[in-house]
Design an enzyme around this catalytic site. Structure first.
Site, mmCIF file in Angstrom:
data_model
loop_
_atom_site.group_PDB
_atom_site.id
_atom_site.type_symbol
_atom_site.label_atom_id
_atom_site.label_comp_id
_atom_site.label_asym_id
_atom_site.label_seq_id
_atom_site.Cartn_x
_atom_site.Cartn_y
_atom_site.Cartn_z
ATOM 1 N N ASP A 291 -10.552 0.168 2.226
ATOM 2 C CA ASP A 291 -9.712 0.764 3.254
ATOM 3 C C ASP A 291 -10.338 0.387 4.604
ATOM 4 O OD1 ASP A 291 -7.844 2.101 4.714
ATOM 5 O OD2 ASP A 291 -8.043 4.002 3.662
HETATM 6 C C1 BGC Z 1 -5.466 4.124 5.931
HETATM 7 C C2 BGC Z 1 -4.771 3.116 5.050
HETATM 8 C C3 BGC Z 1 -4.111 2.065 5.907
HETATM 9 C C4 BGC Z 1 -5.162 1.418 6.800
HETATM 10 C C5 BGC Z 1 -4.607 0.353 7.712
HETATM 11 C C6 BGC Z 1 -6.374 3.488 6.966
HETATM 12 O O1 BGC Z 1 -6.814 4.429 7.898
HETATM 13 O O2 BGC Z 1 -6.195 5.025 5.134
HETATM 14 O O3 BGC Z 1 -3.827 3.745 4.238
HETATM 15 O O4 BGC Z 1 -3.462 1.130 5.108
HETATM 16 O O5 BGC Z 1 -5.741 2.431 7.623
HETATM 17 O O6 BGC Z 1 -3.818 0.909 8.709
#
Ligand code: BGC
Length: 805
Positions: free
Chosen positions: A230
Site C-alpha cells: 500500500d
Molecule cells: C490506500 C489505498 C490506495 C492508495 C493509493 C492508500 O492510502 O490505503 O487503498 O489505493 O492509498 O491512493
C-alpha cells in the site's frame, strides 16, 4: 520464469533490477528505456477511476479526471449480483484503459468486523462468501479489458486507527474462515494480476513482509501475480522481497532501491529472489500490455460515458435496500406518481454519493435527488434543508422543514452520515446519526408527520426512530446514479431487490467487538474470533435492527419444494404479488452435531431470480466450497466434516422459509477445543471476553495492547506515539493533535481527518515519502531530539533503540 523474462533480466545490472522494485513517482512504476521495458500506471480505485492530472496524493485531496462514479462496494454488495459486479468492473476497465492505466487499485474486500471501521463503505460485507464472490466478479470484469485489478488490502484491515502500525491479532481459525476466505475466493475465482498488502501487521508482522500470509496467497491459493505495498506501507524492503512482495509504491527517491543493492552485495538477499520479483514486474507489464500507452494504441478506446452512467443508475437501483415499508395493509411505498411531497434534508439537495479518501472519484455527472424526484413524476411541494450537515443546532431550519411538511401529502427526509464521518484514515467515533438530524426527525414526528426516511451513508447507523416511521430506504453510497435510483424506487418504477450485506445492530454496544474496538494502541485483539456480524447475533440469539440479508420488495415471494443434495439445493420461488420483482434467495448451512464451537448458520450460496407477477421458477444454488468445512488449526488445513447438516433457505438470515437436511461425507475429527477453558467461545458470549480466554484460543500470550511510553521513540514509532510524552516529543505530538482540534472547531472536519493520517505515519516513512528530501540522517537527528538527546547522536543509537521496542 519465462525465457523472455530470463533473457531480459540477464541483461540488467543489479541497480536496474533494484530500480524496478519501487515507483518512479506517485502513480507510475519505473521502466528501463535501454531494454524497452515501459513503466506502468497504477491508480485508484475501487468504484471509479481516480487518475490525477495534477498534484498527486492518496487521500483524495486533489481533483482527478472525470470518471464514472459507481456505487461503493458496500452498496454494490447489497445487490448480491456478481454479474452486475462484472459489468461494473468491465466499465471501470474501459475507463482505466482509455487513460493508459495498467492497474486499477481495487476492489477492496476486507471483512467488516465492526460497523465503525472507517473504510467499511469501501468493503463489501461481514460475510466472506458474499465479499469474495463480488470481488472476484469485479476483478474478472476489470481484467477483461486488459487492465490489472489489485485485490486489497491483504489482509485484516479492520480499523483505520493506527492503521500503519497496529498489530491485528487474530486466531488462526478466524483468520482463515473469516478474514482470508473472501480473499481466497477472489484469488481463485478472479485471478487478480496484483494484490495490495495492507498497512497493518497481522499476528506480529507487517503484511507485506508476512511470510505466512504470502505463503497462503501463493502456495495455498496459487496466486501467480505481483504483490504491491500500500502507498507508503513498506517497512523493511528486503524482508518484503524475501516474503514475496515485489513493488513498493510510491517512489522513495531511490532510497529503498539502494538498500536492495546493498543487501545483494552483502549476501543478505539472494539475487535469485530479486530476479523472481523482477520477473513478476515483467509479467505484469505483459499481462496489462493492452492498457499501456507504451505498448498499445489506445486512441480508439472511447468509454461510453452515457452508457456507464446508465449502468451506475442500474447498479444503485440494485444496491439500495428497502428496510421497512408499512403499515402492513397499506404500505407507504411506492408513492403514487403525482403525489405532493415535501423534500427535506441537506442531502436531498446535495446527495452524498461516495466516501472520502483515496477512492474519491470526480464524477462525470451529478444529480440532485430533488430534480430526480420531480423527473420521476412526483409533485415536489418544496425543499427544506432541515439541518446543515457540518453545522450545529438550527431551530430555524427545523421549523422551516416542519412548515413545509404541513403543505404536502408526504414527507421524504434524507438523513445520515456526513463526509467526515466516513473516510479513509479515520474510524467513526460512534454509530449514531448526528444529533441535529435526529432532532429534525423528532420535530416532524411531533408535528404529526410520518416521514419516509432515506438513509445516506455507507455503513449501519443506530435508528432509534425506526419504530416510529413507516418507511426506511437505505440509499447507502450509491454513486453518481444514486439520486435517480432512489427516485425510481420511491415511485415504483424500479422494484427494490437489495438485501443487506451486513447486520444493522440496534445500538453499537450490542456489537461483540464494541468494548475494545479502536481503544487500543499497539495491538487489536480480534477476541470475538469467528463471531462476526450475524454469526455472533445468531449464536447468542441477540436482537438486531435489521438482519444480514434483509431487504423488502413491492411484491411477495413464496418458497416451496425444497430439495437438498450433497451439491446444493433446488427450490421453487413464486412471485405471489402483483408486480414483477427480483428475489435474492439465500442458503445457510447449520452445522452437524459437534464438540467444537461453531456458528449456528453460515451463508453457503445465493442467487437472484427475477419473476413476473404470478410466475414461478425453480432455482438451483450450489453450496460453496467450504460450506461443510472448518479450518483445523491442528493440521493447518481446511477439513470437511462428515455429518448431517441443515440447509436453511430464505429471504434473509432471519427469514428462513424452508429447511432440509443433508448427509455429507468427510472426516470425523475434533478441533480439540476444551469447553472448560473456552466456555465463552462455546456459548458465543464473547463480548468483553478478556485476555485470558483469548490467549488460550490463540495458543500464546498476545502482545501488549498499549505502547510502553518508557521506551524511546524509534524509526518505527508513529507520530501519535509522541502524544502524552514529556519534552519535545510531547510538544510535537500536542501540536499535531492541536491543529486537528482547531480544524474541527472551525468546521473543517475533512482536513482534521487528514491529521489522523499524519498521526498514524511511522517516522521511517518521512525520508521515503519525501523522496529523500528529508534525509535519513535528518531522521536520525529528529529521533535523537525526540528522545531528549542531542541531534547529532549517531544513527546506530536510534537503530539500537528500535530493537528494544
Ligand atoms: C490506500 C489505498 C490506495 C492508495 C493509493 C492508500 O492510502 O490505503 O487503498 O489505493 O492509498 O491512493
Amino acid at each position: 520464469m519465462k525465457d523472455a523474462h530470463r533473457k531480459l533480466i540477464d541483461q540488467m545490472t543489479l541497480e536496474e533490477k533494484a530500480s524496478l522494485m519501487s515507483g518512479a513517482n506517485f502513480w507510475n512504476s519505473k521502466g528501463i528505456d535501454r531494454l524497452g521495458i515501459p513503466s506502468m500506471m497504477l491508480t485508484d480505485g475501487p468504484h471509479g477511476l481516480r487518475k490525477q492530472g495534477g498534484s498527486a496524493d492518496h487521500l483524495g485531496l486533489n481533483q482527478s479526471l472525470p470518471a464514472t462514479c459507481f456505487p461503493t462496494a458496500a452498496t454494490l454488495a447489497n445487490s448480491w449480483d456478481p454479474h452486475l459486479g462484472y459489468e461494473v468492473g468491465q466499465a471501470l476497465g474501459v475507463e482505466a484503459k482509455a487513460e493508459g492505466v495498467s492497474v486499477l487499485l481495487g476492489p477492496g474486500l476486507n471483512i467488516k468486523r465492526n460497523p465503525l471501521a472507517g473504510r467499511n463503505f469501501e468493503y463489501f460485507s461481514e460475510d466472506p462468501l458474499l465479499a469474495g464472490k463480488m470481488a472476484a466478479a469485479l476483478i474478472r470484469g476489470i481484467q477483461s479489458e486488459g487492465v490489472g485489478a489489485s485485490m486489497k488490502h491483504y489482509a485484516v484491515n479492520s480499523q483505520e486507527k493506527h492503521r500503519m502500525s497496529i498489530d491485528e491479532v487474530v486466531d488462526e481459525r478466524a483468520l482463515h474462515e473469516t478474514y482470508l476466505e473472501g480473499f481466497r475466493i477472489a484469488v481463485q475465482e478472479g485471478n487478480p494480476y496484483t494484490v495490495m498488502s495492507s498497512y497493518n501487521k497481522v499476528n506480529g508482522d507487517y503484511t507485506n513482509e508476512n511470510q505466512p500470509l504470502m505463503d497462503i496467497l501463493r502456495n495455498e491459493w496459487g496466486f501467480d501475480g505481483l504483490v504491491v505495498t500500500d502507498w507508503g506501507g513498506n517497512n523493511d524492503r528486503v524482508a518484503g522481497l524475501l516474503a514475496g512482495n515485489a513493488l513498493e509504491m510510491p517512489s522513495t527517491g531511490g532510497i529503498t532501491d539502494a538498500e536492495i543493492v546493498v543487501a545483494v552485495q552483502d549476501g543478505s538477499l539472494d539475487e535469485a529472489v530479486l530476479d523472481a520479483r523482477v520477473a513478476e514486474v515483467l509479467e505484469l507489464i505483459d499481462r496489462t500490455a493492452a492498457a499501456n500507452p507504451a505498448l498499445a494504441d489506445l486512441s480508439d478506446v472511447n468509454p461510453d460515458f452515457d452508457g456507464h452512467h446508465d449502468l451506475a443508475v442500474r447498479a444503485a437501483e440494485e444496491g439500495v435496500v428497502l428496510l421497512k415499508n408499512g403499515p402492513a395493509q397499506n404500505p407507504t411505498l411506492p408513492l403514487r406518481r403525482g403525489s405532493c411531497v415535501a423534500v427535506i434534508g441537506d442531502f436531498a439537495d446535495d446527495l452524498r454519493i461516495q466516501g472520502a479518501g483515496s477512492s474519491r472519484v470526480n464524477p462525470t455527472r451529478t444529480e440532485s435527488p430533488l430534480d430526480a424526484l420531480s423527473a420521476a413524476g412526483l409533485n415536489v411541494a418544496g425543499f427544506a434543508q432541515g439541518f446543515k450537515r457540518h453545522g450545529g443546532r438550527s431551530d430555524a431550519l427545523r421549523k422551516q422543514a416542519v412548515e413545509l411538511a404541513s403543505r404536502a401529502e408526504t414527507t421524504i427526509v434524507f438523513i445520515g452520515l456526513d463526509e467526515s464521518l466516513e473516510a479513509e484514515a479515520a474510524d467513526r467515533p460512534h454509530m449514531r446519526i448526528p444529533r441535529e438530524q435526529l432532532r429534525l426527525l423528532h420535530d416532524l414526528l411531533a408535528a404529526g408527520h410520518k416521514p419516509i426516511v432515506i438513509l445516506v451513508g455507507g455503513s449501519p447507523m443506530e435508528l432509534p426512530f425506526a419504530d416510529h416511521v413507516d418507511a426506511i430506504l437505505a440509499g447507502y453510497l450509491p454513486g453518481q446514479g444514486g439520486a435517480s435510483a432512489i427516485a425510481n424506487v420511491l415511485v415504483g418504477a424500479v422494484n427494490p431487490s437489495g438485501k443487506l450485506a451486513e447486520t444493522y445492530p440496534v445500538v453499537y454496544e450490542d456489537v461483540p467487538s464494541a468494548p475494545t474496538y479502536g481503544n487500543t494502541e499497539a495491538a487489536s485483539y480480534h477476541d470475538e474470533s469467528i463471531y462476526i456480524g450475524y454469526r455472533y447475533f445468531d449464536k447468542v440469539g441477540g436482537r438486531v435492527r435489521f438482519p444480514f440479508g434483509h431487504g423488502l420488495s413491492y411484491t411477495t415471494f413464496e418458497y416451496s419444494n425444497l430439495q437438498v443434495d450433497a451439491e446444493g439445493v433446488s427450490v421453487t420461488v413464486t412471485n405471489t404479488g402483483t408486480r414483477p420483482g427480483t428475489e435474492v434467495v439465500q442458503v445457510y448451512i447449520g452445522p452437524p452435531e459437534t464438540t467444537d464451537f461453531v456458528a449456528p448458520q453460515q451463508l453457503a450460496g445465493f442467487a437472484r431470480v427475477t419473476l413476473e407477477a404470478g410466475e414461478s421458477a425453480s432455482v438451483r444454488i450450489d453450496f460453496s466450497e467450504h460450506a461443510f468445512s472448518v479450518f483445523d488449526v491442528n493440521t493447518g488445513k481446511w477439513r470437511q466434516r462428515k455429518g448431517r447438516y441443515t440447509a436453511l433457505v430464505g429471504a434473509s438470515s432471519r427469514d428462513i422459509r424452508l429447511e432440509g437436511t443433508v448427509n455429507v461425507d468427510g472426516e470425523e475429527f475434533d478441533l480439540n477445543y476444551d469447553r472448560d477453558v473456552l466456555p465463552r467461545y462455546f456459548s458465543g458470549e464473547v463480548k468483553g471476553i478478556g485476555t485470558s480466554e483469548f490467549a488460550h484460543l490463540l495458543g500464546r500470550t498476545p502482545p501488549p495492547e498499549f505502547w510502553d511510553r518508557s521506551l524511546p521513540i524509534t524509526r518505527d514509532s508513529i507520530l501519535a506515539q509522541l502524544v502524552g510524552r514529556g519534552g519535545i516529543a510531547g510538544l510535537c505530538g500536542g501540536a499535531i493533535t492541536g491543529i486537528g482540534s482547531i480544524l474541527h472547531a472551525v468546521g473543517k472536519p475533512m482536513l482534521a481527518n487528514n491529521m489522523n493520517f499524519a498521526l498514524d505515519m511511522p517516522l521511517r516513512t518521512l525520508p521515503r515519502l519525501s523522496g529523500g528530501a528529508f534525509s535519513e540522517s535528518a531522521l536520525d537527528d529528529l529521533i535523537n531530539v525526540l528522545n531528549g538527546r542531542l541531534p547529532k547522536g549517531n544513527r546506530a543509537a536510534s537503530k539500537e533503540a528500535g530493537k528494544t521496542e
